[in-house]
Scaffold this motif. Structure first.
Motif, short mmCIF file in Angstrom:
data_model
loop_
_atom_site.label_atom_id
_atom_site.label_comp_id
_atom_site.label_asym_id
_atom_site.label_seq_id
_atom_site.Cartn_x
_atom_site.Cartn_y
_atom_site.Cartn_z
N PHE A 115 -19.02 -22.59 -12.84
CA PHE A 115 -19.72 -22.08 -11.66
C PHE A 115 -19.02 -20.81 -11.15
O PHE A 115 -19.67 -19.80 -10.85
N ALA A 116 -17.68 -20.85 -11.09
CA ALA A 116 -16.93 -19.68 -10.61
C ALA A 116 -17.16 -18.48 -11.52
O ALA A 116 -17.35 -17.35 -11.05
N LYS A 117 -17.16 -18.73 -12.82
CA LYS A 117 -17.32 -17.62 -13.79
C LYS A 117 -18.71 -17.01 -13.72
O LYS A 117 -18.88 -15.80 -13.92
N ALA A 118 -19.71 -17.85 -13.46
CA ALA A 118 -21.09 -17.34 -13.39
C ALA A 118 -21.40 -16.77 -12.01
O ALA A 118 -22.21 -15.87 -11.86
N GLY A 119 -20.73 -17.30 -10.99
CA GLY A 119 -21.05 -16.95 -9.61
C GLY A 119 -22.32 -17.67 -9.19
O GLY A 119 -23.07 -18.19 -10.03
N GLY A 120 -22.55 -17.72 -7.89
CA GLY A 120 -23.75 -18.39 -7.41
C GLY A 120 -23.56 -18.87 -5.98
O GLY A 120 -22.58 -18.54 -5.32
N ILE A 121 -24.55 -19.63 -5.54
CA ILE A 121 -24.53 -20.10 -4.16
C ILE A 121 -23.81 -21.43 -4.06
O ILE A 121 -24.10 -22.36 -4.82
N LEU A 122 -22.89 -21.49 -3.13
CA LEU A 122 -22.23 -22.76 -2.82
C LEU A 122 -22.70 -23.21 -1.44
O LEU A 122 -22.73 -22.44 -0.49
N HIS A 123 -23.11 -24.47 -1.39
CA HIS A 123 -23.63 -25.07 -0.16
C HIS A 123 -23.11 -26.49 -0.14
O HIS A 123 -23.47 -27.30 -0.99
N MET A 124 -22.23 -26.78 0.80
CA MET A 124 -21.62 -28.11 0.78
C MET A 124 -21.10 -28.48 2.16
O MET A 124 -21.03 -27.65 3.06
N LEU A 125 -20.73 -29.75 2.29
CA LEU A 125 -20.05 -30.13 3.52
C LEU A 125 -19.00 -31.18 3.23
O LEU A 125 -19.05 -31.87 2.22
N GLN A 126 -18.02 -31.24 4.13
CA GLN A 126 -17.00 -32.28 4.02
C GLN A 126 -16.85 -32.97 5.38
O GLN A 126 -16.80 -32.31 6.42
N ILE A 127 -16.81 -34.29 5.30
CA ILE A 127 -16.69 -35.12 6.50
C ILE A 127 -15.43 -35.97 6.34
O ILE A 127 -15.17 -36.49 5.25
N TRP A 128 -14.66 -36.08 7.40
CA TRP A 128 -13.50 -36.99 7.39
C TRP A 128 -13.91 -38.24 8.15
O TRP A 128 -14.34 -38.17 9.31
N VAL A 129 -13.76 -39.39 7.48
CA VAL A 129 -14.06 -40.67 8.10
C VAL A 129 -12.74 -41.37 8.39
O VAL A 129 -11.94 -41.62 7.47
N ASN A 130 -12.51 -41.69 9.66
CA ASN A 130 -11.26 -42.33 10.05
C ASN A 130 -11.18 -43.75 9.49
O ASN A 130 -12.21 -44.37 9.18
N LEU A 131 -9.98 -44.24 9.33
CA LEU A 131 -9.76 -45.63 8.93
C LEU A 131 -9.14 -46.39 10.10
O LEU A 131 -8.33 -45.83 10.85
N PRO A 132 -9.53 -47.67 10.28
CA PRO A 132 -8.92 -48.46 11.34
C PRO A 132 -7.46 -48.75 11.00
O PRO A 132 -7.07 -48.69 9.83
N ARG A 133 -6.67 -49.07 12.01
CA ARG A 133 -5.23 -49.32 11.85
C ARG A 133 -4.93 -50.22 10.65
O ARG A 133 -4.06 -49.92 9.85
N LYS A 134 -5.69 -51.30 10.52
CA LYS A 134 -5.37 -52.27 9.46
C LYS A 134 -5.59 -51.70 8.05
O LYS A 134 -5.08 -52.25 7.07
N ASP A 135 -6.35 -50.61 7.95
CA ASP A 135 -6.64 -50.04 6.63
C ASP A 135 -6.05 -48.64 6.44
O ASP A 135 -6.32 -48.00 5.42
N LYS A 136 -5.28 -48.16 7.41
CA LYS A 136 -4.77 -46.79 7.31
C LYS A 136 -3.97 -46.57 6.04
O LYS A 136 -3.96 -45.48 5.49
N LEU A 137 -3.26 -47.62 5.62
CA LEU A 137 -2.42 -47.47 4.44
C LEU A 137 -3.03 -48.18 3.22
O LEU A 137 -2.33 -48.65 2.33
N ALA A 138 -4.35 -48.25 3.19
CA ALA A 138 -5.06 -48.82 2.04
C ALA A 138 -4.72 -48.03 0.78
O ALA A 138 -4.35 -46.85 0.85
N ALA A 139 -4.83 -48.68 -0.34
CA ALA A 139 -4.58 -47.99 -1.61
C ALA A 139 -5.56 -46.84 -1.78
O ALA A 139 -6.75 -47.00 -1.49
N PRO A 140 -5.07 -45.68 -2.22
CA PRO A 140 -5.98 -44.57 -2.46
C PRO A 140 -7.09 -44.98 -3.44
O PRO A 140 -6.86 -45.76 -4.35
#
Ligand code: MN
Length: 290
Positions: A115-140
């Motif tokens: 995609f980078a070599k050809a060039g083109g339109i990039l259209h995207m989004l990123q959302i961060w979803v919080n984790l509750p305390r009990k799952d903050k250190l869940a396995a990646p």
């Protein structure tokens, strides 16, 4: 009952993430949003943007995350990703990458090579979803949700579809595994489409118009790049498309816990942030190898 509109707003002025993503932040940068959209903590949106052909590796180099999940959705273009848990892949139009940073992960995000070599339109989004305390250190973990895995619920009269990424719509369960209840729907609407989106009153709820123009819960036309935040005073959102439109709908059960944010870390206390920085500096987030 129909929710009242709390506000219609645009994101903050665009900024670069690395040299690959020119995004507008809709929250938390907008005033009082740190917990207003909990469990969703951050939304960065790159509107359709033309990138010229390059041999350069555009993107953002290796960096850490702890305490939450990143959800990356591609509408046009292609984003390549690799992380310290050994996962990697390419996110193409219609696809979603749901990455659980949990206890800690290193990753990088680049424009996919061809995609980078050809060039083109990039259209995207990123959302961060919080984790509750009990799952903050869940396995990646890593969920690559393909276009085919994300089921579409057709609207009456063939006027479009609701693509269910997470949560449930009309009995259709989205493929994403979440730690707390969260509806994430990708609405692809034709002119005249009418959608009713039921969602519990206590769920924090917003939508973002990516393309086209819609009316919602009695609003005037809401156009591309505008976001609507709803009051928690009802259990229904209606969307009516005035033209061919794409809309991202977010609605989730708030995580009612203290929140401390520092750069790429999202924890419950300052001590936990300090621990994250220390663990990162000591190399405890692993490595990308190769
Ligand atoms: Mn990242």
């Amino acid at each position: 009952m129909k929710r009242t509109i709390e506000k219609v707003f645009r994101g903050a002025p665009e900024h670069w993430v690395g040299d690959g993503f020119h995004v507008s932040n809709y929250f938390p940068a907008a005033t009082d949003f740190e917990k207003r959209m909990s469990p969703f903590f951050l939304l960065d949106y790159q509107k359709p943007t033309m990138f010229g052909a390059t041999e350069r590796r555009r993107g953002v180099g290796t960096h850490p995350h702890r305490g939450f999940e990143t959800v990356t959705i591609a509408f046009e273009g292609a984003v390549a990703h690799r992380d310290s848990a050994g996962n990697g892949g390419v996110i193409r139009p219609g696809e979603v990458q749901w990455m659980t940073a949990g206890a800690g992960i290193l990753h990088n995000e680049y424009h996919e090579e061809a995609f980078a070599k050809a060039g083109g339109i990039l259209h995207m989004l990123q959302i961060w979803v919080n984790l509750p305390r009990k799952d903050k250190l869940a396995a990646p973990a890593y969920q690559a949700l393909t276009d085919g895995a994300i089921k579409s619920v057709p609207l009456a009269g063939g006027t479009g579809v609701v693509r269910v990424i997470s949560g449930t719509y009309e009995g259709m369960q989205g493929p994403a595994r979440t730690f707390t209840p969260a509806h994430m729907f990708d609405l692809r609407l034709e002119a005249g489409a009418k959608v009713r989106l039921p969602t519990p009153k206590d769920y924090n709820t917003a939508l973002l118009v990516l393309t086209g123009s819609v009316k919602t819960n009695g609003s005037a036309a809401v156009t591309a790049g505008e976001s609507v935040l709803f009051e928690n005073d009802g259990d229904e959102v209606f969307v009516e498309a005035g033209e061919s439109s794409t809309v991202m709908f977010l609605s989730g059960a708030p995580i009612d816990e203290p929140l401390v944010h520092y750069g790429p870390f999202l924890m419950n206390s300052v001590d936990e942030i300090n621990q994250a920085v220390e663990d990162f500096n000591e190399g405890k987030f692993g490595s990308l190898g190769g």
